[in-house]
Structures are given as structure tokens and as C-alpha cells.
Design an enzyme around this catalytic site. Structure first.
Site, mmCIF file in Angstrom:
data_model
loop_
_atom_site.group_PDB
_atom_site.id
_atom_site.type_symbol
_atom_site.label_atom_id
_atom_site.label_comp_id
_atom_site.label_asym_id
_atom_site.label_seq_id
_atom_site.Cartn_x
_atom_site.Cartn_y
_atom_site.Cartn_z
ATOM 1 N N GLN A 245 9.623 4.853 0.783
ATOM 2 C CA GLN A 245 9.833 3.412 0.759
ATOM 3 C C GLN A 245 9.694 2.838 -0.652
ATOM 4 O OE1 GLN A 245 7.146 1.225 3.275
ATOM 5 N NE2 GLN A 245 8.430 -0.603 3.336
ATOM 6 N N HIS A 270 3.582 -2.144 4.504
ATOM 7 C CA HIS A 270 3.105 -3.534 4.510
ATOM 8 C C HIS A 270 2.532 -3.949 3.153
ATOM 9 C CE1 HIS A 270 3.850 -3.074 8.699
ATOM 10 N NE2 HIS A 270 2.781 -2.309 8.905
#
Length: 385
Positions: A245, A270
């Protein structure tokens, strides 16, 4: 002989041929009736969820015709476990005959109507004529299979979340918000991508939400992205992909290969910086009319996740970035004096929905005119302000 699970290429072919709402025998013959039948029966077995129907060994025979050919496969269920076999050792307790094209359309085609005009159900054995001879487990299994084929009694997202162990219901209350946006799309052919599979380094753990999406969207191909290898979770209409990511090029490569997407859900790290990088990499690959969801945005306020607990408009945090997107949604109403730098997403963001800890963005054309803002900007330019 046990038949191997359906291959993603076979599933994609069936989704393609059923897209118009009808399917011809010639198309299935070209794909290979044996492969088509195995793929369809594997999908049906997955949807029927027979594991809670424990009891004696039951064999159900399916005879699916296509042109002048007939494919015969059996489903053997014993003690809650099921396998697909071509040559079981016992005679079938039930025989289901149907046109293969009708079966494929019911499983992979548009939801309405779901036909069963060519289906016949036979129960071999004269003992059925005797009072009290009904074979409970056998009847229950066949009923569950046909109900799944006809798409009856479909569970909602919350039920599926509980069934598969997803935290999108329980610790979070995302499913009711998702259902509001996803219900109109449920029976469409979709490509769904979720970032973050769960289970960390254990290759057999995680994937609860992916299974939830697969069961909720019966015509969708579902992809999951994770830093860890999760290929052990792959199955019919569910594919995992390994990507980082934090590496925008890695995510873009996934999108180029498997996109464009109708729905993207970011349930990854997150961490604000990674959330923003993921959005910039994947949002361009969302189809017009598609949805992009960001979960657990409360971390935007927590420094340990790269958030900011004092400057709530910090553009480097997820919520600060989202607030700027909200201004971009109204970009044609802004005056020249506002000082905001335009974003590429301004012209393709059609809606933003904020819920507790969750943001859902709609992609679409956003280039409408604003006569009043245009006139006010003209006055500002004339006045030199």
C-alpha cells in the site's frame, strides 16, 4: 473423481456471455459444456452453504442439457461436507434435470427474471409413496440447492458479516451504510477491490470481508490486496493479489491488471499518508458511477497513525484531505479569491457521504455550470480584486 474448483477465467467467461440477459447453447458449446457445468455446480455449491445440514450420505445428480449433449455431475454430501463427483459409488437420491443455459443464466445473469422453466426434479425409490417416508436430510439439501439457484432468501450484508466473521458489523456498524449504497448494485456484474485482507502473516487467515462481498454480489469478481501472500484464500470469484500500500506503482499495477473497478474499499493500514496515496493510485481506476470507500477514518485524529489531534483541517490527514475534497465537490461555486488549488478529482467527484468512521465517495461527472459564481467572478476580475 473429484472435480477441481472453478477457474476464474471460466467464471469470467460465463459472466460475459450472460451479460445481455440471455445465453445461447452455441456459446456454451464453444466454451465446453463440461467446463461450464463444473463451474456452475461449484458456484451453486458455494452459495447453498450445505455445511450446517449434517446427516447421512446424500447424492444429488444433475443432468444439464445443451443442444444434443447432456452433462451429468453428482454432488455428494456427507456429515456437512460436500464434493462434486462424476462417478459416485451409490445411486442418486434425487435427480435434477435442466437446460444448462438456464442454469448458467440463473447463476451468472441479471437477477430478474430467474427462470426455471426447463427444470424437473425426480426422487428415485418407490418408498416415497409410503406415508411417513419423506427423507428429511435429502429434501433439505435439494431444497437448499434449488433455493440458491433461484436466488431466494438472500441474506443482507449484516448477516453475511456475522456469518463470515467480518468486523464491518459488530465492532463497526458499516454494513447498514454500505447496504444503502450497494443494494441497487447487488445484481449487476461488478469488479470489487478491497485493500487489506487481514490475518497478517498467516497465509490462511483473513479474507472475511472478501467472502462477504462475494456472497452479497453474486455476479461480482472480488479482489483483495495485501502486503502478505493470501493466495490460500483464493476461490470462485475471489482473487487475492500481493501489493504494498505504500508503493503507489505497486497499486497502480494491480489496477491496470484487474480494473477498472466498480467498488473500492480501503480497509488497509489506516495510516493517513498511505490512505491518501492509495486514493491517488486507485481512484482514477474507478468507473464513472462507481464508489470508493475509506474505512476507520477516526485514525485521522490520532498521531500514532499519522493523524493530527489539534489541526482538524490538516490536509495531510485523511479527514483534512476529505474536507478539501468536499470543497472540490463544489469547485464551480468557488470564487477566484478563494486561493484553493484545483485537484484532478474536482471534475469527477459526484458525491461524498460522511458516516462515523467511514467515508463513501461517488465518482461521476462534476463540471456543471454556476451562473451566479461566474457573474461574481467576472465582477471581481473587473474590479481587480
Amino acid at each position: 473423481m473429484t472435480v477441481s474448483p472453478p477457474r476464474s477465467g471460466d467464471v469470467r467467461a460465463l459472466l460475459t456471455v450472460t451479460e445481455p440477459g440471455h445465453v445461447a447453447d452455441e456459446e456454451l458449446l464453444a466454451l465446453g459444456t463440461g467446463r461450464v457445468a463444473r463451474t456452475a455446480l461449484g458456484e451453486l455449491l458455494h452459495r447453498a452453504r450445505l455445511s450446517d445440514l449434517a446427516g447421512t450420505r446424500v447424492t444429488v445428480e444433475f443432468r444439464w442439457g445443451c443442444g444434443t449433449k447432456e452433462v451429468v455431475l453428482c454432488l455428494v454430501v456427507e456429515s456437512g461436507k460436500a464434493e462434486i463427483a462424476e462417478h459416485p459409488r451409490e445411486a442418486p437420491g434425487a435427480i435434477v434435470t435442466q437446460r444448462l443455459a438456464e442454469v448458467v443464466l440463473a447463476l451468472y445473469g441479471p437477477a430478474d427474471p430467474v427462470p426455471a422453466a426447463t427444470r424437473e426434479l425426480h426422487w428415485p425409490g418407490a418408498e416415497l409413496l409410503r406415508p411417513g417416508a419423506a427423507r428429511g436430510t435429502e429434501f433439505a439439501i435439494v431444497h437448499r440447492l434449488l433455493a440458491a439457484l433461484d436466488r431466494r432468501d438472500r441474506p443482507g450484508l449484516a448477516e453475511l458479516a456475522v456469518r463470515h466473521g467480518s468486523d464491518k458489523w459488530g465492532p463497526h456498524q458499516y454494513t447498514r451504510h454500505y447496504e444503502r449504497h450497494f443494494a441497487p448494485l447487488r445484481d449487476r456484474r461488478l469488479t470489487v477491490l478491497e485493500v487489506g485482507i487481514g490475518g497478517y502473516g498467516d497465509p490462511a487467515e483473513g479474507g472475511a470481508s472478501l467472502r462477504m462481498w462475494r456472497d452479497y454480489f453474486p455476479r461480482a469478481e472480488v479482489y483483495g490486496v495485501d502486503l502478505w501472500d493470501k493466495s490460500a484464500l483464493d476461490g470462485p470469484r475471489l482473487t487475492t493479489v500481493r501489493a504494498d500500500q505504500s508503493d503507489r506503482a505497486s497499486l497502480s499495477a494491480v489496477a491496470e491488471r484487474h480494473g477498472p473497478f466498480d467498488i473500492v474499499i480501503d480497509d488497509g493500514s489506516h495510516v493517513s499518508a498511505l490512505t491518501l496515496a492509495t486514493f491517488e493510485a486507485l481512484f482514477p481506476h474507478v468507473r464513472a458511477g462507481g464508489l470508493y470507500a475509506i474505512e476507520d477514518v477516526q485514525t485521522s485524529y490520532w498521531p500514532v497513525f499519522g493523524g493530527n489531534g489539534t489541526d482538524l483541517a490538516d490536509p495531510g490527514t485523511t479527514m483534512g484531505f476529505a474536507k478539501d475534497l468536499l470543497d472540490g465537490l463544489n469547485h464551480t461555486e468557488l470564487l477566484d479569491s478563494h486561493g484553493r488549488a484545483p485537484r484532478p478529482t474536482d471534475a469527477e467527484l459526484a458525491g461524498i457521504h460522511f458516516y462515523r468512521n467511514l467515508i463513501v465517495l461517488e465518482k461521476g461527472v462534476n463540471t456543471g455550470q454556476s451562473p451566479i459564481a461566474d457573474e461574481l467572478n467576472a465582477r471581481l476580475r473587473r474590479s481587480g480584486s
